[in-house]
Design a protein around this motif. Structure first.
Motif, PDB file in Angstrom:
ATOM      1  N   TYR A 139       0.884  -1.178   0.125  1.00 46.11           N
ATOM      2  CA  TYR A 139      -0.104  -0.106   0.146  1.00 46.11           C
ATOM      3  C   TYR A 139       0.783   1.442  -0.068  1.00 46.11           C
ATOM      4  O   TYR A 139       2.176   1.081   0.217  1.00 46.11           O
ATOM      5  N   ASP A 140       0.277   2.305  -0.635  1.00 46.29           N
ATOM      6  CA  ASP A 140       0.926   3.719  -0.487  1.00 46.29           C
ATOM      7  C   ASP A 140       0.437   4.392   0.579  1.00 46.29           C
ATOM      8  O   ASP A 140      -0.881   4.753   0.738  1.00 46.29           O
ATOM      9  N   ILE A 141       1.370   4.822   1.438  1.00 50.31           N
ATOM     10  CA  ILE A 141       0.995   5.677   2.523  1.00 50.31           C
ATOM     11  C   ILE A 141       0.564   7.000   2.178  1.00 50.31           C
ATOM     12  O   ILE A 141      -0.701   7.698   2.908  1.00 50.31           O
ATOM     13  N   ASP A 142       1.057   7.660   0.753  1.00 54.44           N
ATOM     14  CA  ASP A 142       0.372   8.829   0.500  1.00 54.44           C
ATOM     15  C   ASP A 142      -0.380   8.733  -0.724  1.00 54.44           C
ATOM     16  O   ASP A 142      -0.660   9.364  -1.700  1.00 54.44           O
ATOM     17  N   PHE A 143      -1.285   7.554  -0.715  1.00 53.21           N
ATOM     18  CA  PHE A 143      -2.563   7.575  -1.508  1.00 53.21           C
ATOM     19  C   PHE A 143      -3.264   8.615  -1.789  1.00 53.21           C
ATOM     20  O   PHE A 143      -3.830   9.065  -2.863  1.00 53.21           O
ATOM     21  N   HIS A 144      -3.524   9.599  -0.591  1.00 50.28           N
ATOM     22  CA  HIS A 144      -4.208  10.860  -1.037  1.00 50.28           C
ATOM     23  C   HIS A 144      -3.676  11.662  -1.995  1.00 50.28           C
ATOM     24  O   HIS A 144      -4.679  12.512  -2.355  1.00 50.28           O
ATOM     25  N   GLU A 145      -2.633  11.508  -2.518  1.00 50.52           N
ATOM     26  CA  GLU A 145      -2.187  12.333  -3.568  1.00 50.52           C
ATOM     27  C   GLU A 145      -2.785  12.082  -4.888  1.00 50.52           C
ATOM     28  O   GLU A 145      -2.907  12.997  -5.698  1.00 50.52           O
ATOM     29  N   GLU A 146      -3.301  10.767  -4.911  1.00 51.82           N
ATOM     30  CA  GLU A 146      -4.043  10.425  -6.031  1.00 51.82           C
ATOM     31  C   GLU A 146      -5.510  10.835  -6.079  1.00 51.82           C
ATOM     32  O   GLU A 146      -6.386  10.592  -7.123  1.00 51.82           O
ATOM     33  N   LEU A 147      -6.047  11.269  -4.892  1.00 48.56           N
ATOM     34  CA  LEU A 147      -7.658  11.379  -4.879  1.00 48.56           C
ATOM     35  C   LEU A 147      -8.134  12.297  -5.495  1.00 48.56           C
ATOM     36  O   LEU A 147      -9.366  12.356  -6.018  1.00 48.56           O
ATOM     37  N   PRO A 148      -7.411  13.531  -6.106  1.00 51.54           N
ATOM     38  CA  PRO A 148      -8.259  14.735  -7.066  1.00 51.54           C
ATOM     39  C   PRO A 148      -8.492  14.176  -8.207  1.00 51.54           C
ATOM     40  O   PRO A 148      -9.524  14.383  -8.764  1.00 51.54           O
ATOM     41  N   TRP A 149      -7.864  13.071  -8.581  1.00 54.35           N
ATOM     42  CA  TRP A 149      -8.636  12.243 -10.110  1.00 54.35           C
ATOM     43  C   TRP A 149      -9.486  11.030  -9.560  1.00 54.35           C
ATOM     44  O   TRP A 149     -10.379  10.776 -10.229  1.00 54.35           O
ATOM     45  N   LEU A 150      -9.034  10.393  -8.513  1.00 57.08           N
ATOM     46  CA  LEU A 150      -9.775   9.058  -8.089  1.00 57.08           C
ATOM     47  C   LEU A 150     -11.353   9.592  -7.459  1.00 57.08           C
ATOM     48  O   LEU A 150     -12.073   8.555  -7.757  1.00 57.08           O
ATOM     49  N   PHE A 151     -11.416  10.453  -6.940  1.00 54.82           N
ATOM     50  CA  PHE A 151     -12.546  10.892  -6.114  1.00 54.82           C
ATOM     51  C   PHE A 151     -12.664  12.438  -6.434  1.00 54.82           C
ATOM     52  O   PHE A 151     -12.605  13.195  -5.475  1.00 54.82           O
ATOM     53  N   PRO A 152     -13.006  12.752  -7.445  1.00 57.66           N
ATOM     54  CA  PRO A 152     -13.075  14.198  -8.031  1.00 57.66           C
ATOM     55  C   PRO A 152     -14.554  14.945  -7.552  1.00 57.66           C
ATOM     56  O   PRO A 152     -14.436  16.236  -7.648  1.00 57.66           O
ATOM     57  N   HIS A 153     -15.133  14.260  -6.792  1.00 56.00           N
ATOM     58  CA  HIS A 153     -16.596  14.929  -6.385  1.00 56.00           C
ATOM     59  C   HIS A 153     -16.526  15.877  -5.303  1.00 56.00           C
ATOM     60  O   HIS A 153     -17.276  16.852  -5.034  1.00 56.00           O
ATOM     61  N   THR A 154     -14.999  15.856  -4.735  1.00 63.62           N
ATOM     62  CA  THR A 154     -14.958  16.668  -3.707  1.00 63.62           C
ATOM     63  C   THR A 154     -13.461  16.510  -3.112  1.00 63.62           C
ATOM     64  O   THR A 154     -12.788  16.039  -3.697  1.00 63.62           O
ATOM     65  N   ASP A 155     -12.950  17.603  -2.166  1.00 62.78           N
ATOM     66  CA  ASP A 155     -11.622  17.545  -1.866  1.00 62.78           C
ATOM     67  C   ASP A 155     -11.040  16.591  -1.037  1.00 62.78           C
ATOM     68  O   ASP A 155     -10.986  16.808   0.356  1.00 62.78           O
ATOM     69  N   ALA A 156     -11.177  15.469  -1.362  1.00 65.49           N
ATOM     70  CA  ALA A 156     -10.908  14.458  -0.436  1.00 65.49           C
ATOM     71  C   ALA A 156      -9.532  14.171  -0.117  1.00 65.49           C
ATOM     72  O   ALA A 156      -9.292  13.705   1.080  1.00 65.49           O
ATOM     73  N   LYS A 157      -8.821  14.749  -1.080  1.00 63.30           N
ATOM     74  CA  LYS A 157      -7.060  14.846  -0.486  1.00 63.30           C
ATOM     75  C   LYS A 157      -7.212  15.517   1.013  1.00 63.30           C
ATOM     76  O   LYS A 157      -6.394  15.057   1.719  1.00 63.30           O
ATOM     77  N   SER A 158      -7.921  16.585   1.291  1.00 63.17           N
ATOM     78  CA  SER A 158      -7.688  17.289   2.275  1.00 63.17           C
ATOM     79  C   SER A 158      -8.060  16.398   3.473  1.00 63.17           C
ATOM     80  O   SER A 158      -7.780  16.975   4.741  1.00 63.17           O
ATOM     81  N   TRP A 159      -8.785  15.507   3.363  1.00 69.62           N
ATOM     82  CA  TRP A 159      -9.424  14.781   4.661  1.00 69.62           C
ATOM     83  C   TRP A 159      -8.109  14.114   5.260  1.00 69.62           C
ATOM     84  O   TRP A 159      -8.265  13.686   6.544  1.00 69.62           O
ATOM     85  N   PHE A 160      -7.052  13.759   4.287  1.00 69.56           N
ATOM     86  CA  PHE A 160      -6.148  13.059   4.851  1.00 69.56           C
ATOM     87  C   PHE A 160      -4.819  13.885   5.196  1.00 69.56           C
ATOM     88  O   PHE A 160      -3.738  12.976   5.733  1.00 69.56           O
TER      89      PHE A 160
END
Length: 202
Positions: A94-115
């Motif tokens: 697993y990637d500890i910094d998976f959240h860096e990919e969230l802007p395109w994987l979960f574009p509905h909201t700013d999910a990156k900021s959650w992590f």
């Protein structure tokens, strides 16, 4: 108008293949797992749900004899031969910094900021969701007619250091041999608990 629901229940044979008759194999027939099959497995497992579509799983497919021999050096004595002789062994990490990919994987909201700013929380979420993806991987492999041999008896620090050397924020978690299982190498099935043993309905 009453909504009509379709009965999409899988066949008994399909459920047997994926679950009831599937086993964890310790030995393998000398038959190749192709790159196409590996891609097919991934194309199925990626459809399984992860929290916020985070997809933290990172997979290294050890297909060459050299890579499997190297991985076997990092395994417990009982797992060395299983790894050396399997046509393919996948490292589930697993990637500890998976959240860096969230802007395109979960574009509905700013999910990156959650992590952001919560590495321990990211590690927990990444480990849990990548383990889910590893389970999807096994189901996908079995659905495609392959057998699996999951293993946790490896030195994860050494596996991480070698196989994720180019990705310092990735961590190995477990491994799974994949191929065509030799039925003579499986043990009698261990007990499976009835529903009432570990379940309740509230």
């Amino acid at each position: 108008m009453t909504k009509q629901f379709h009965d999409n229940h899988l066949s008994t044979d399909a459920l047997d293949q994926i679950f009831r008759e599937a086993r964890s194999y310790n030995g393998w027939h000398d038959k190749e797992v192709t790159e196409q099959q590996i891609h097919e497995i991934y194309d199925l497992l990626k459809m399984g749900p992860t929290s916020a579509n985070m997809h933290p799983g990172r997979f290294v497919w050890c297909v060459s004899q050299e890579s499997r021999d190297k991985l076997a050096e990092m395994a417990s004595e009982g797992n060395k031969e299983k790894i050396r002789t399997a046509p393919a062994v996948v490292i589930i990490g697993y990637d500890i910094d998976f959240h860096e990919e969230l802007p395109w994987l979960f574009p509905h909201t700013d999910a990156k900021s959650w992590f952001e700013g919560d590495e321990n929380g990211r590690k927990e979420g990444a480990a849990r969701n990548s383990a889910l993806q590893g389970a999807y991987l096994m189901i996908a492999a079995r659905a495609l007619g392959l057998d699996c041999g999951p293993m946790s008896g490896v030195d994860l620090d050494k596996v991480t250091e070698h196989f994720f050397a180019d990705y310092p924020r990735h961590r190995a978690d477990w491994v799974c041999a994949i191929g065509y299982g030799d039925k003579s190498t499986i043990f009698d099935r261990s007990p499976r608990p009835d529903f009432d043993k570990f379940n309740s309905i509230a």
